[in-house]
Structure formats: C-alpha cells, structure tokens
Design a protein around this motif. Sequence first.
Motif, short mmCIF file in Angstrom:
data_model
loop_
_atom_site.label_atom_id
_atom_site.label_comp_id
_atom_site.label_asym_id
_atom_site.label_seq_id
_atom_site.Cartn_x
_atom_site.Cartn_y
_atom_site.Cartn_z
N SER A 372 1.20 -12.94 5.53
CA SER A 372 0.86 -13.89 6.15
C SER A 372 -0.86 -12.90 5.69
O SER A 372 -1.60 -13.85 5.77
N LEU A 373 -0.90 -11.85 5.99
CA LEU A 373 -1.74 -11.34 5.73
C LEU A 373 -2.46 -10.33 4.05
O LEU A 373 -3.25 -10.12 3.71
N LEU A 374 -1.30 -10.97 3.45
CA LEU A 374 -1.93 -10.73 2.25
C LEU A 374 -3.01 -11.38 1.30
O LEU A 374 -2.96 -12.60 1.78
N GLY A 375 -3.62 -10.78 0.63
CA GLY A 375 -5.20 -11.42 -0.32
C GLY A 375 -4.77 -11.11 -1.79
O GLY A 375 -4.07 -10.42 -1.91
N SER A 376 -5.58 -11.29 -2.26
CA SER A 376 -5.76 -11.25 -3.45
C SER A 376 -6.54 -9.67 -3.76
O SER A 376 -6.96 -8.81 -2.78
N THR A 381 -9.46 -3.65 -3.03
CA THR A 381 -9.34 -2.93 -3.53
C THR A 381 -11.11 -2.13 -4.46
O THR A 381 -11.79 -3.29 -3.93
N SER A 382 -11.74 -1.42 -4.22
CA SER A 382 -12.51 -0.78 -4.63
C SER A 382 -12.97 -0.62 -6.19
O SER A 382 -11.61 -0.48 -6.86
N PRO A 383 -14.40 -1.19 -6.68
CA PRO A 383 -14.38 -1.06 -8.12
C PRO A 383 -14.10 0.62 -8.42
O PRO A 383 -14.19 1.86 -8.09
N GLY A 384 -12.87 0.04 -9.88
CA GLY A 384 -13.26 1.41 -10.89
C GLY A 384 -11.63 2.45 -9.72
O GLY A 384 -10.91 3.04 -10.34
N SER A 385 -10.74 1.53 -9.10
CA SER A 385 -9.66 1.94 -7.75
C SER A 385 -8.68 1.30 -8.74
O SER A 385 -8.77 0.35 -9.09
N PHE A 386 -7.40 2.26 -8.25
CA PHE A 386 -6.34 0.98 -8.54
C PHE A 386 -5.00 1.68 -7.62
O PHE A 386 -4.59 3.04 -7.85
N THR A 387 -4.16 1.27 -7.32
CA THR A 387 -2.90 1.16 -6.07
C THR A 387 -2.36 0.24 -6.09
O THR A 387 -1.96 -0.96 -6.70
N THR A 388 -0.77 0.86 -7.01
CA THR A 388 0.27 0.42 -6.76
C THR A 388 1.58 -0.18 -5.00
O THR A 388 0.81 1.05 -4.37
N PHE A 389 1.92 -1.02 -5.34
CA PHE A 389 3.25 -1.00 -4.37
C PHE A 389 4.07 -0.04 -4.74
O PHE A 389 4.84 0.04 -6.07
N PRO A 390 5.04 0.49 -3.75
CA PRO A 390 4.42 0.53 -3.18
C PRO A 390 3.85 2.12 -2.31
O PRO A 390 3.89 2.56 -3.25
N ILE A 391 2.92 1.38 -0.68
CA ILE A 391 1.76 2.67 -1.30
C ILE A 391 2.67 4.00 -0.66
O ILE A 391 3.02 3.49 0.76
N LYS A 392 2.42 5.06 -0.72
CA LYS A 392 2.96 6.11 -0.16
C LYS A 392 1.69 7.18 0.45
O LYS A 392 0.85 6.77 0.75
N PRO A 393 2.61 7.28 2.66
CA PRO A 393 1.93 7.58 3.20
C PRO A 393 2.13 9.20 3.06
O PRO A 393 2.60 9.99 2.21
N ASN A 394 0.28 9.27 3.46
CA ASN A 394 -0.08 11.17 3.47
C ASN A 394 1.28 12.05 3.59
O ASN A 394 0.77 12.95 3.37
N GLU A 395 1.40 11.59 5.31
CA GLU A 395 2.14 12.85 5.55
C GLU A 395 3.62 12.86 4.85
O GLU A 395 3.75 11.83 5.12
N LYS A 396 4.00 13.71 4.96
CA LYS A 396 5.47 14.09 4.87
C LYS A 396 6.85 13.97 5.87
O LYS A 396 6.50 14.35 6.93
N ARG A 397 6.75 12.90 5.58
CA ARG A 397 8.71 12.50 6.09
C ARG A 397 9.57 13.70 6.59
O ARG A 397 10.24 14.59 5.59
N SER A 398 9.68 13.30 7.54
CA SER A 398 11.27 14.75 7.86
C SER A 398 12.39 14.22 7.09
O SER A 398 13.32 15.05 6.81
N TYR A 399 12.40 12.97 6.57
CA TYR A 399 13.93 12.91 5.91
C TYR A 399 13.43 12.66 4.25
O TYR A 399 14.46 12.11 3.80
N ALA A 400 12.02 12.81 4.28
CA ALA A 400 12.14 12.53 3.05
C ALA A 400 12.32 13.68 1.83
O ALA A 400 11.83 14.36 1.33
#
Length: 507
Positions: A372-376, A381-400
Amino acid sequence: MPLAIVLDVSLSMSRVVSTPEEEEEYQRKHLAIHGINVLLDHLNTHSKLEFVSLVVFSSMYEILSSFTRDYDAVRAKLQNIEDRDKTYLEAALHGVSILINDEWGQNTPCHVLLITDGSSSLNILGLSRTLLNGQRGSTRPEEALPFLPFNFPAKFHVIAITSPDDPSLAVSMPVYQKIIDLSGAEGSVFVPEGGLSLKSVQNMFTKIAELHYSSFEGTLRSGSLSDSILLYPPPRVSDAENMEVIHCKISKDITICGFVDLIDVASPPAVSRHLVLPVHSANKSDASLVELKAEGEGEDDLLATPEEGKNPSFCVLLHGALKVENMGAICNVGEKWYGLLYSWADSKKKSNLMLSIFEPGTKCIPWLGDLSLLGSFSEATSPGSFTTFPIKPNEKRSYAQSCVVWVQPGNLQADIQKILRHARKMPDKTQHFYKELNRLKRAALSMGFADLLETMAVILDRECTLLPHTAHPDCAMQLTHASAQLRLSRDVRHNITALRTKFTPDD
C-alpha cells in the motif's frame, strides 16, 4: 475441478415414473440423463474449461468417456446406454477411483457425482447391516468398501432419482450418508423436491450446477480503461490464521495499482492462480479501448466468436503489453488484498493472461515491503541513481552464509556427483575432494541424515573397484581411506583429512 459422473444403469433405473402433471411417462434412467444434460449445458455456458468423464455401473463398471472437454461426445454416450443387471455400489467406487488415479493422480481435487435411483436393493441392505448396524460376524466397513476413503481430494455427492416420500429412500439415505462420511470428502445427498418429475429433476441439477460450477465474472480496471473478465477456476480462498479459518471473498472490481518488473517480483507465494478470460457482450463498445491484433491468445478463443474477435479488448491490450515489456501488474482484489497479473506461456506459440492471488494483507511480498506504500519509481530515486529489488541491507547477517539445501532429490544427487568427479581426478583434485566430502558429512550429521554417510561409503567403495587401469595409485588409496573414515567418524566437528602417501606432495 474435474467432474466424474457415475451413473447407475441397473434394471431398477428402468422403472417408469408417471405424474399427473405430465402426459408422458419417463423411466428414471431418462430423468437422470435429462439432468446430466442440464448440468452439461450449464458447464458449456459458464465453465467451458472443465473436464468431464462418464462412468456407468451395475454389478460391474465401465468407463464410457474419459475426462474430456467435448461435452457433445459425453451426450452421445448417454444416448446409447443399455440396461444391465443389479446395483453394486462397490463397483461404482472402484471404477471412479481407478479413473481419477490414472488421469489425475492423488493431488488434484475432483468432483464425483453418483447418480442412482435410491431403491433399497440387496446391495443397500447388505451395506446397511455392515456400515450401520455392525452385526457380529459381519464384514468390517474397511473390508466392505476397500476403496474408501478416497486417496485424492474430492467432493462426493449422491443424487437419488426418487420421490422424497419413497419408503425405500428411508433405508437408503443413511447408507449414502455413511458412504460419504467414509470417503473423507465433502458431500451430501440430493433428492428432487416436490415429488419426482422432469421439472423437479431439472431444478435439482440446476441447483447443483450453480452451487459448485458458478463462474466468477468481474471487471478489470486501470484508470479509464476497463473490461469484463472471467476467472478460471473461480477463486475460493480461505486463510488459516491463529488456529481459525477465515473465508475471504474476491471483489468483483479488480483494479490495477501499478506495474513492476517481473525480475523484481521474482516468485512470490500465491494462494491460487487463475486464467483471465475476456467476456465481450454483443453490443459493447468503448472508444477508449485500443484495437489490438494478437496472435495465439490461447484459451481466450474459447469464449469469443469471430464477430467478438473484432471488438477492442483491454485484456488483449494488457496481455500484449505485459508480454513485450516482461512486466507484471500489481492489482487490488479486495480490501487489503493484492494479486499480480502477468503473461504466462505454456508453449512457444501460446500465452495467456494469468492472475496470481497473494495471501491477504499488504506485506505478502516481503522484499517489496508494504504494497500500500509503493509509489512510482521516479519518486523513490534521485536523478542519476538506480536501485533494484530486493534492496540488500548494509549490515551482514549472521545467517548470510552459504548452506547445503536438499529440498529436491536432484540437489543431493548433484553434490554426490561433484564428489565423484573430484575423486576420479585425484591426486590433482585431492583437496577439492575432501573439501566437498566434509561439506556433505557436516550437512548430513546436522540434519540427522546419518544413513547418508554409510551410503556414501558404499558409493566410494564401488567407485574404487570401477577405477580404470590407467588411474593413479593414490586414487584407490584415498577412496579406501575416505570410505573407512565415513564409517568411523560421527562427530560434526571432525574433518576427514587426506591420507599421507608417498604420492602426496609436501606442504
């Protein structure tokens, strides 16, 4: 849901029925055939994609028509039915079980309609003593009806072509209900209301058809564009939550919220999948729709006449766009309930518009977050940036970390074959051989799969005996050593090391 019609053709079905309201006299068999034709007419109008089969029985069963969508062929078989000997319900249950298991296996839900005359025959009286009275020395229920319960999910209904006040029905009704209970399927017994006549039988079969084979017709909307659609099979969704079953209802208006790349949606969990078919009316005209010629629209042709194929269709436009762009359309199918429209191909030439309905709720796709929170995309995104799903978290999970997964038999087979490939190339691949062998050993012990170690040891012994004469001598010694260590070591922390030989290179 495939439908198996099981018709009684014993001599009792040839009894004549005469009513004051009707001038003609009909046999009970004729009334049953008329009711089946009413059911087939309903399927031909509302559920053309349903499979139907016809089985007749007396003291033996015969499959007159296997599962087919050619309803005219089933009607033709009905016209050539011959009278046979006595009623034997065990033969009917045997025949329908064999037919469904051969055609659909044990995982496909099927609908079984058993049509009989409701008379208290010797077979019914014998089943009554066995199933209901439980007389001493009589046959047990599981021995009297060895094909029950069904080994496939089913809905099982008994239709009695008899009058509600018939004395024989009072004896037969408890037996029919007991058979339904023993089948392990949902079901009930149907009897014509208001006496036995052509009209009452027709009303009964119409009621059954509307109850179990009603089509789902709604409207697909996207902005100012809309189209009438039919979903096959009709959505029937129930959600189990907190030890409670919640029945959900699909809205008649399915609204497209936005579009997303299929690679971002990946393969989300779905509770049901449906074929989306356009339903065109003869006088429908919408100037906002764009006429599009599409090749190979698959099952859409089943609902369209040549004249209707010339009308503009939003479904055809949407299907062509999603197929070309390799995208999916997230749509709202109910209150806080979403689904995905996409193009699905069962072959290289035919493709269809499909709807996958997700679990109720707005967080049904974890990597997309709250739908329900998805938008265009431009807003996120800001101009010039590109992001795809899924978005990876910055921290490394212990089970990763990489782990061994043996969900399918092929995964385990691939791991074993990898070990054997390294074994044939020793001593060059000795380190790789023991690395993969220890990986297999740790996974087997962690999962409690200790028998795999003995099996792997037997495989290594056999591989040692099959080595060609050109194999390196170290290969046979390492295989024998690894096989012995697999049988001895049961500690998950212990790693099997290579045997030190004169062929082992110095570190």
